[in-house]
Design a protein around this motif. Sequence first.
Motif, PDB file in Angstrom:
ATOM      1  N   LYS A 113      -9.221   3.181  -2.726  1.00 23.94           N
ATOM      2  CA  LYS A 113      -7.917   2.641  -3.084  1.00 23.94           C
ATOM      3  C   LYS A 113      -7.919   1.155  -2.766  1.00 23.94           C
ATOM      4  O   LYS A 113      -8.423   0.739  -1.718  1.00 23.94           O
ATOM      5  CB  LYS A 113      -6.817   3.381  -2.334  1.00 23.94           C
ATOM      6  CG  LYS A 113      -6.774   4.859  -2.750  1.00 23.94           C
ATOM      7  CD  LYS A 113      -5.372   5.315  -2.983  1.00 23.94           C
ATOM      8  CE  LYS A 113      -5.346   6.666  -3.703  1.00 23.94           C
ATOM      9  NZ  LYS A 113      -4.011   7.023  -4.152  1.00 23.94           N
TER      10      LYS A 113
ATOM     11  N   ASP B  14       0.460   5.846  -1.943  1.00 21.76           N
ATOM     12  CA  ASP B  14       0.845   7.230  -1.625  1.00 21.76           C
ATOM     13  C   ASP B  14       1.020   8.053  -2.891  1.00 21.76           C
ATOM     14  O   ASP B  14       0.941   9.268  -2.881  1.00 21.76           O
ATOM     15  CB  ASP B  14       2.169   7.268  -0.834  1.00 21.76           C
ATOM     16  CG  ASP B  14       2.012   6.621   0.533  1.00 21.76           C
ATOM     17  OD1 ASP B  14       0.852   6.424   0.953  1.00 21.76           O
ATOM     18  OD2 ASP B  14       3.039   6.297   1.160  1.00 21.76           O
ATOM     19  N   ASN B  15       1.318   7.356  -3.984  1.00 22.33           N
ATOM     20  CA  ASN B  15       1.409   8.062  -5.257  1.00 22.33           C
ATOM     21  C   ASN B  15      -0.019   8.390  -5.701  1.00 22.33           C
ATOM     22  O   ASN B  15      -0.862   7.490  -5.833  1.00 22.33           O
ATOM     23  CB  ASN B  15       2.103   7.156  -6.279  1.00 22.33           C
ATOM     24  CG  ASN B  15       2.325   7.851  -7.599  1.00 22.33           C
ATOM     25  OD1 ASN B  15       1.365   8.291  -8.228  1.00 22.33           O
ATOM     26  ND2 ASN B  15       3.564   7.966  -8.007  1.00 22.33           N
ATOM     27  N   GLU B  16      -0.298   9.696  -5.941  1.00 20.53           N
ATOM     28  CA  GLU B  16      -1.706  10.083  -6.098  1.00 20.53           C
ATOM     29  C   GLU B  16      -2.384   9.477  -7.320  1.00 20.53           C
ATOM     30  O   GLU B  16      -3.611   9.400  -7.353  1.00 20.53           O
ATOM     31  CB  GLU B  16      -1.855  11.619  -6.083  1.00 20.53           C
ATOM     32  CG  GLU B  16      -1.335  12.349  -7.302  1.00 20.53           C
ATOM     33  CD  GLU B  16       0.094  12.909  -7.113  1.00 20.53           C
ATOM     34  OE1 GLU B  16       0.841  12.319  -6.302  1.00 20.53           O
ATOM     35  OE2 GLU B  16       0.423  13.900  -7.776  1.00 20.53           O
TER      36      GLU B  16
ATOM     37  N   ASP C  90       0.807  -1.230   0.000  1.00 15.65           N
ATOM     38  CA  ASP C  90       0.000   0.000   0.000  1.00 15.65           C
ATOM     39  C   ASP C  90       0.838   1.277   0.000  1.00 15.65           C
ATOM     40  O   ASP C  90       0.297   2.363  -0.187  1.00 15.65           O
ATOM     41  CB  ASP C  90      -1.046  -0.012   1.123  1.00 15.65           C
ATOM     42  CG  ASP C  90      -0.424  -0.274   2.487  1.00 15.65           C
ATOM     43  OD1 ASP C  90       0.822  -0.211   2.581  1.00 15.65           O
ATOM     44  OD2 ASP C  90      -1.178  -0.542   3.443  1.00 15.65           O
ATOM     45  N   LYS C  91       2.170   1.141   0.161  1.00 18.30           N
ATOM     46  CA  LYS C  91       3.014   2.363   0.040  1.00 18.30           C
ATOM     47  C   LYS C  91       2.872   2.963  -1.354  1.00 18.30           C
ATOM     48  O   LYS C  91       3.013   4.174  -1.539  1.00 18.30           O
ATOM     49  CB  LYS C  91       4.489   2.006   0.273  1.00 18.30           C
ATOM     50  CG  LYS C  91       4.818   1.764   1.725  1.00 18.30           C
ATOM     51  CD  LYS C  91       6.342   1.786   1.943  1.00 18.30           C
ATOM     52  CE  LYS C  91       6.718   0.957   3.138  1.00 18.30           C
ATOM     53  NZ  LYS C  91       7.254  -0.373   2.795  1.00 18.30           N
TER      54      LYS C  91
ATOM     55  N   SER D 195      -4.292   3.712  -7.965  1.00 18.63           N
ATOM     56  CA  SER D 195      -5.421   3.332  -7.105  1.00 18.63           C
ATOM     57  C   SER D 195      -5.630   1.824  -7.002  1.00 18.63           C
ATOM     58  O   SER D 195      -6.509   1.377  -6.269  1.00 18.63           O
ATOM     59  CB  SER D 195      -6.707   4.031  -7.538  1.00 18.63           C
ATOM     60  OG  SER D 195      -6.936   3.806  -8.886  1.00 18.63           O
TER      61      SER D 195
END
Length: 441
Positions: A123, A95-97, A91-92, A100
């Motif tokens: 997400k 963090d990149n917008e 799930d890191k 998803s």
Amino acid sequence: MNPKKFFIETYGCQMNVADSEVVATILQNSGKYIYCKTIEEADLILLNTCSIREKAEHRIWGRLDNLKGLKRNNSSVIIGVIGCMAERLGDKLLDNEIVSVVAGPDNYRDILRLIDLACNNQKAVNTEPSLTETYDKIIPLRLDDSTVSGFVSITRGCNNFCTYCIVPYTRGRERSRNPQDILKEIIHLKESGFKEVTLLGQNVNSYYWKNDNEDFNFYDLLELAAKNNPEMRIRFTTSHPKDMSDETIKTIAKYSNICKHIHLPVQSGSSRILKLMNRKYDREWYMDRINAIHEIIPECSITTDIFSGFCTEKQEDHEETLSLMKWANFDMAYMFKYSERPGTYAAKNLTDDVPEEVKLQRLQEMISLQNDISLKSNRSDIGKTFEVLTEGISKKKNNELFGRTSQNKVVVFPKLNFKFGDFVNVKIEDCTQTTLIGKSV
Ligand code: SAH
Ligand code: SF4
Ligand code: F3S
């Protein structure tokens, strides 16, 4: 409702190429998605990623950066990261917008649910490893335009835990697939017009299946594939030197349609370094396997992977690598410099103590030595005639075709009336370090 369009970009090894086909099949079989050939028209973009070296991951971050513009112009496009980097970072990555969806190599049966969540602005991540998933009963859709050469995975995962390597962590434990399912996939390729299949696994030699209480080994599988498809070429990769048995070498020799090429990654020529790498063989064992291959299959080509600068590598270890390369006369080699991977045994317990410039210097010495050896190997083919399986139009001249010999060397020759998929006898007249040049005879 019309199906949405999806696009997959594949990075890393051939196993990822095969996995992208599995994902494409799952998406397309749902009736909700259809494969498209350009990224601009896609409603869903998946990057099937690799973590093998830091540079491989850098490339994906760079790619995500330049997909930002696309997302800005079309905010409804769903972008997912799948494969080894997804497994490693989980799930890191969210963090990149623009990301998803995140799915690991064992979670592709769950991909539709994940995408649905993402379509509802949630997400979605699944990187749960599996001990059993082999994607059996999914006959892959072929994404490549080529219908000459295809892949079939025979094992997934790896149990070897070479101390530098991330693969056992991203791909999980080794599992072999049912031989009958593998055979069905090969026959499906054949019936779709394919002329060559490559059997894939991180260590194909450790393939193992129990059939009615009888052992079924890699060489049994090779035999099954070769016997049932005599008009097809059979290739396989990767072989681990520790498990390269005489039985396997003899089976390769026995069937003319099993290609006479063995990719046998050595990694280092120094027994001390090999031990630190947990490769479970030493320099002498490796040399013995090469001798066995030459003895049993004199026309066999041998290629390898090697990398410089593993923890504690001294100048004398490096020289042993160079001397082994000279001795083995590899027809080709993939060469790298050590890149520490977080979470591996080496990252936790050894010191990455070879300075970057020394790693690079050693790598350059390896590359320049191998360039000479590859050229010499190609020159020794001048005057010989090889059966070449035609794969496409030569990149340099459109009145020439290219294909490969059984030894996996690339050959270019005049097109005349030949088509892709034809087997053509070509006499070699010239060469470069990477290519044989000839004429059909
Ligand atoms: N299963 C195969 C290799 C898979 S990875 C085998 O055991 O041979 C492909 C190649 O990448 C490896 O053979 C090795 O040469 C290289 N490699 C793997 N991890 C690496 C690392 N941390 N740094 C540099 N090269 C690496
Ligand atoms: Fe990595 Fe070693 Fe497994 Fe190859 S055999 S994938 S190098 S751990
Ligand atoms: Fe890369 Fe994963 Fe293959 S780390 S080399 S894509 S198994």
